[in-house]
Design a protein around this motif. Structure first.
Motif, PDB file in Angstrom:
ATOM      1  N   PRO A   2     -59.671   5.066 -70.344  1.00 37.36           N
ATOM      2  CA  PRO A   2     -59.046   5.161 -69.019  1.00 37.36           C
ATOM      3  C   PRO A   2     -58.079   4.013 -68.768  1.00 37.36           C
ATOM      4  N   GLN A   3     -56.961   4.336 -68.114  1.00 33.34           N
ATOM      5  CA  GLN A   3     -55.959   3.328 -67.779  1.00 33.34           C
ATOM      6  C   GLN A   3     -56.243   2.754 -66.396  1.00 33.34           C
ATOM      7  N   GLN A 302     -39.262   6.530 -70.111  1.00 28.26           N
ATOM      8  CA  GLN A 302     -39.039   5.211 -70.690  1.00 28.26           C
ATOM      9  C   GLN A 302     -39.032   4.132 -69.607  1.00 28.26           C
ATOM     10  N   GLN A 303     -38.429   4.430 -68.457  1.00 30.27           N
ATOM     11  CA  GLN A 303     -38.425   3.470 -67.358  1.00 30.27           C
ATOM     12  C   GLN A 303     -39.841   3.245 -66.823  1.00 30.27           C
ATOM     13  N   PHE A 304     -40.584   4.326 -66.647  1.00 30.67           N
ATOM     14  CA  PHE A 304     -41.969   4.221 -66.167  1.00 30.67           C
ATOM     15  C   PHE A 304     -42.802   3.398 -67.150  1.00 30.67           C
ATOM     16  N   LYS A 305     -42.608   3.635 -68.427  1.00 29.77           N
ATOM     17  CA  LYS A 305     -43.319   2.884 -69.464  1.00 29.77           C
ATOM     18  C   LYS A 305     -43.061   1.389 -69.330  1.00 29.77           C
ATOM     19  N   GLN A 306     -41.810   1.027 -69.076  1.00 28.53           N
ATOM     20  CA  GLN A 306     -41.445  -0.390 -68.943  1.00 28.53           C
ATOM     21  C   GLN A 306     -42.055  -1.005 -67.685  1.00 28.53           C
ATOM     22  N   HIS A 310     -46.902  -0.016 -70.250  1.00 32.87           N
ATOM     23  CA  HIS A 310     -47.571   0.783 -71.264  1.00 32.87           C
ATOM     24  C   HIS A 310     -46.958   0.489 -72.630  1.00 32.87           C
ATOM     25  N   GLN A 311     -47.796   0.502 -73.672  1.00 32.58           N
ATOM     26  CA  GLN A 311     -47.266   0.363 -75.022  1.00 32.58           C
ATOM     27  C   GLN A 311     -46.614   1.670 -75.469  1.00 32.58           C
ATOM     28  N   ARG A 312     -47.155   2.786 -75.021  1.00 35.13           N
ATOM     29  CA  ARG A 312     -46.585   4.087 -75.338  1.00 35.13           C
ATOM     30  C   ARG A 312     -46.939   5.076 -74.219  1.00 35.13           C
TER      31      ARG A 312
END
Length: 326
Positions: A2-3, A302-306, A310-312
């Protein structure tokens, strides 16, 4: 694994989120238990009533919802700007609809005088209350705790009623938002619980259709405000009539006992979103299978990841395949 919730919600990227809560018991949250023959159908009304009440208290709008037999779906829009505009009196009034508050907040609400030091302390408390009143986790927590208590009381038992945490998906663009709303609105039809959107009880689409027949929109749901234009008010930037027609034609495609297809005159929303009928049907029938923490085109992911560190992000390939024109 879980995150943390802070890695699932990023208001910088989007105010829209799809949340799902599932029951852990073999006996249903709602519906009829085929093993015992006991019906829990009335609990669907509990969930719907509480959810709509919470929307009137929190600075969070409801875009779509569906109460199923052992889980509930809801698409939410966080309105932080409105929460920030509330006075201290308004924040306390709203918080007291849900919780007792503190001794100082109760005294302030009654109009009793407070010292300067007490006011400073209360302002710090109100800052916390304000943040909670636009926090999705607090809304879902209140909803699930309320239903769990009522169900435990009715079942004359104790213990967990829901899974440990609700699932949350960030909806990063309009394609993700509208597809997720349709996925939620069509849940009862995919599950063969109902045959048409207008007869699917305890769903947002039924509430919207019944209001539309009267030439209105439900006050308890986020409004459809028509196509994009200058100085738009808050709301979903499409026509409610177009959306309801699209849901109707999509529902016929989903049901095996009805021949149906998405007619060109019903696909104005799809044209605006840059989606074709095949992509739309995949999104509205398999939304949760292909996307996880966030949903949107590749650039938005990609923006949300940054922003969420998140690593991926899972679902990149499906974003390219299903949301490539968004």
């Amino acid at each position: 694994m879980p995150q943390p919730r802070k890695n699932q919600i990023s208001l910088i990227d989007t105010p829209y989120y799809h949340c799902v809560s599932r029951c852990v018991r073999r006996s249903f949250l709602c519906g009829k238990d085929s093993f015992t023959g006991q019906s829990f159908e009335h609990r669907r009304a509990w969930v719907e009533k509480r959810l709509l009440f919470l929307a009137s208290v929190f600075a969070i709008d409801i875009c779509a919802y569906a109460v199923m037999s052992n889980h509930t779906h809801v698409v939410l829009c966080v309105d932080k700007e409105t929460a920030d505009s509330w006075s201290m009196t308004e924040v306390i009034r709203r918080w007291h609809q849900l919780y007792q508050g503190t001794l100082l907040s109760q005294q302030y609400h009654k109009g009793e005088p407070l010292s300067d030091a007490e006011l400073v302390s209360l302002e710090q408390t109100v800052t916390i209350y304000r943040q909670r009143l636009y926090d999705i986790s607090w809304l879902m927590r209140n909803l699930n705790e309320h239903i769990a208590r009522e169900a435990n009381k009715e079942d004359d038992c104790t213990g967990r009623f829901w899974e440990g945490r609700f699932k949350s998906q960030a909806l990063l663009d309009e394609s993700a938002l509208v597809a997720c709303m349709a996925y939620v609105d069509l849940n009862p039809i995919r599950a063969n619980m109902d045959s048409t959107p207008e007869t699917s009880r305890h769903t947002s689409i039924q509430r919207r259709i019944h209001a539309l027949i009267k030439g209105e929109q439900p006050r308890t749901l986020m409004r459809f405000i028509g196509n994009h234009k200058k100085d738009m008010p808050n709301g979903i930037a499409y026509s409610l009539i177009d959306y309801c027609e699209l849901i109707e034609s999509t529902g016929k495609c989903i049901r095996q006992d009805k021949a149906g297809h998405i007619k060109p005159q019903h696909s104005s929303i799809l044209n605006s979103l840059g989606l074709n009928a095949e992509q739309w049907l995949t999104l509205t029938t398999e939304f949760e299978q292909h996307f996880y923490t966030a949903v949107g085109n590749e650039h938005m992911l990609q923006q949300f990841k940054q922003h969420t560190k998140h690593q991926r992000i899972r679902g990149m390939a499906k974003a390219r395949a299903l949301l490539q024109h968004a």
